[in-house]
Motif scaffolding. Sequence first.
Motif, PDB file in Angstrom:
ATOM      1  N   ALA A 118     -46.364  17.401  -3.898  1.00 54.98           N
ATOM      2  CA  ALA A 118     -45.685  16.713  -4.990  1.00 54.98           C
ATOM      3  C   ALA A 118     -44.177  16.839  -4.816  1.00 54.98           C
ATOM      4  CB  ALA A 118     -46.100  17.307  -6.333  1.00 54.98           C
ATOM      5  N   ALA A 119     -43.453  15.795  -5.174  1.00 53.57           N
ATOM      6  CA  ALA A 119     -41.995  15.800  -5.048  1.00 53.57           C
ATOM      7  C   ALA A 119     -41.381  16.837  -5.992  1.00 53.57           C
ATOM      8  CB  ALA A 119     -41.438  14.417  -5.367  1.00 53.57           C
ATOM      9  N   HIS A 120     -40.288  17.451  -5.552  1.00 55.62           N
ATOM     10  CA  HIS A 120     -39.589  18.418  -6.403  1.00 55.62           C
ATOM     11  C   HIS A 120     -38.774  17.712  -7.489  1.00 55.62           C
ATOM     12  CE1 HIS A 120     -40.558  22.165  -4.329  1.00 55.62           C
ATOM     13  NE2 HIS A 120     -40.477  21.478  -3.193  1.00 55.62           N
ATOM     14  N   ASP A 121     -38.214  16.562  -7.164  1.00 55.75           N
ATOM     15  CA  ASP A 121     -37.454  15.801  -8.158  1.00 55.75           C
ATOM     16  C   ASP A 121     -37.422  14.341  -7.739  1.00 55.75           C
ATOM     17  OD1 ASP A 121     -34.637  15.278  -6.725  1.00 55.75           O
ATOM     18  OD2 ASP A 121     -35.274  17.339  -6.287  1.00 55.75           O
ATOM     19  N   TRP A 122     -37.224  13.475  -8.689  1.00 56.66           N
ATOM     20  CA  TRP A 122     -37.163  12.045  -8.432  1.00 56.66           C
ATOM     21  C   TRP A 122     -36.411  11.387  -9.587  1.00 56.66           C
ATOM     22  CZ3 TRP A 122     -40.999  14.860 -10.347  1.00 56.66           C
ATOM     23  CH2 TRP A 122     -41.663  14.428 -11.499  1.00 56.66           C
TER      24      TRP A 122
END
Length: 450
Positions: A118-122
């Motif tokens: 999963a992405a850490h931030d977006w």
Amino acid sequence: MQSTKRVALLVISCLTYSQFLLASEQSESKGFIEDSKWNAHARSLYFSRDFKSSHNTGQSKRMAWGLGLSTVFESGFTEGTVGFGLDAWGLQGIRLDGGRGHANAAMDVTPVGDSGRAAHDWSQLGGAVKARISNTTIKYGNQFVSLPILMTDSSRLLPESVTGTLITSKEIENLEINAGHFTAISGAHSTGHDNSGYPSAYYVGMKRLDFIGGTYQFTDNLATSLYYSWNKDIAKRAYGNINYTYPIDNQQSVNVDFNIYHTDYDKKYVRRTSEGDIDKSINNTIWSLAGKYSYDAHSFIVAYQQSMGGWYGHGYDYGSGYGTNDGGSSIWLANSYESDFNAKDEKSLQLSYELSGAGIGIPGLAFKSAYVYGWNADTAAYSGGKRGKERELFNQVSYTIQQGAAKDLAFKVRSSFYRATNRFSYGDNNELRVYVDYPLDLVALIKNNK
């Protein structure tokens, strides 16, 4: 061209009947800045699904915890016969927990790559231009829509959005008309405006969605709605609603709410989402009827819902990325909770209770508990055509602080205990969501600090 002609005809029709209204919203405009709104919102969401059966793609538990930050600016309209304005928004998501092993794109919380991480931030930015004449507003760009045949979901960490044109007209008293032409949808965990956040070719995506419809308020207690949409290469859909409230006295009332969808699926969509070869469109009609008795702070609800038609386990199909790409909340039916009880030929019955804290001296408190039982579902896609059954116990409690420095800070806990037979749907599941929301009116804050 046809969609453009429909929009033009609607505007002309609305302006023709403008004399029915006593006042014009545009004539009362105070200006671009004077009528503007600027809000910020912070949300913490913990979301978990614990599967109790082993056939859910080998993943026994899905979990995500994140922080969502958003800001939305909505200008007023310039003064004059035709007013112009601008809306703009920004979204930022931050993952706090829920990495590889627990992450899953189907939860719509965080972007998940092919590696399972999963992405850490977006983040994402969007905006729209708008114009208003009399009581008719035209908006084009990236926007949030709340209609029964196109509703962007706001139940996850960050909201969905759609790109296109929306017309809202209130030229006739008690009548609101909506028309739209949209060409892209952005999922709740997406970073672009031309996709729903799902990379697989299996997902159809939005090509073009046109719709028209409206709501008429006959009296304070009676309203009806009717909408029709054309979703290119996916479906044609009609929606109807009748809502009536009978006030018994100052403390008691009875409400009846009827909703119905009829969907004619395009054969291209059916073929693409089926394991077999389907050479024709398959129709579905789904409706719900809910009766609600309210006494002071307490409400009791009984609802029946029935789905007729579909294919390979599909009945009423909707959603973003993995559905018909008309928004993750485009299901205005009574028995829609963690499960939507919308499978082919499924019937379901709901019993529920609601409590309003204001009626017992605790303003800001709300509680709901619902039990839904579904049967007769065609589960061909899961268990060789057996009739499936499912049941869900849903509970939700929320509290919003009413005053002080933390005014409007809101807490909500939502849980569902879901069980199914004949390997129906994705199997048994315990779901938990914990929300902490803090909205902030930035315009009011600036004014108060001057």
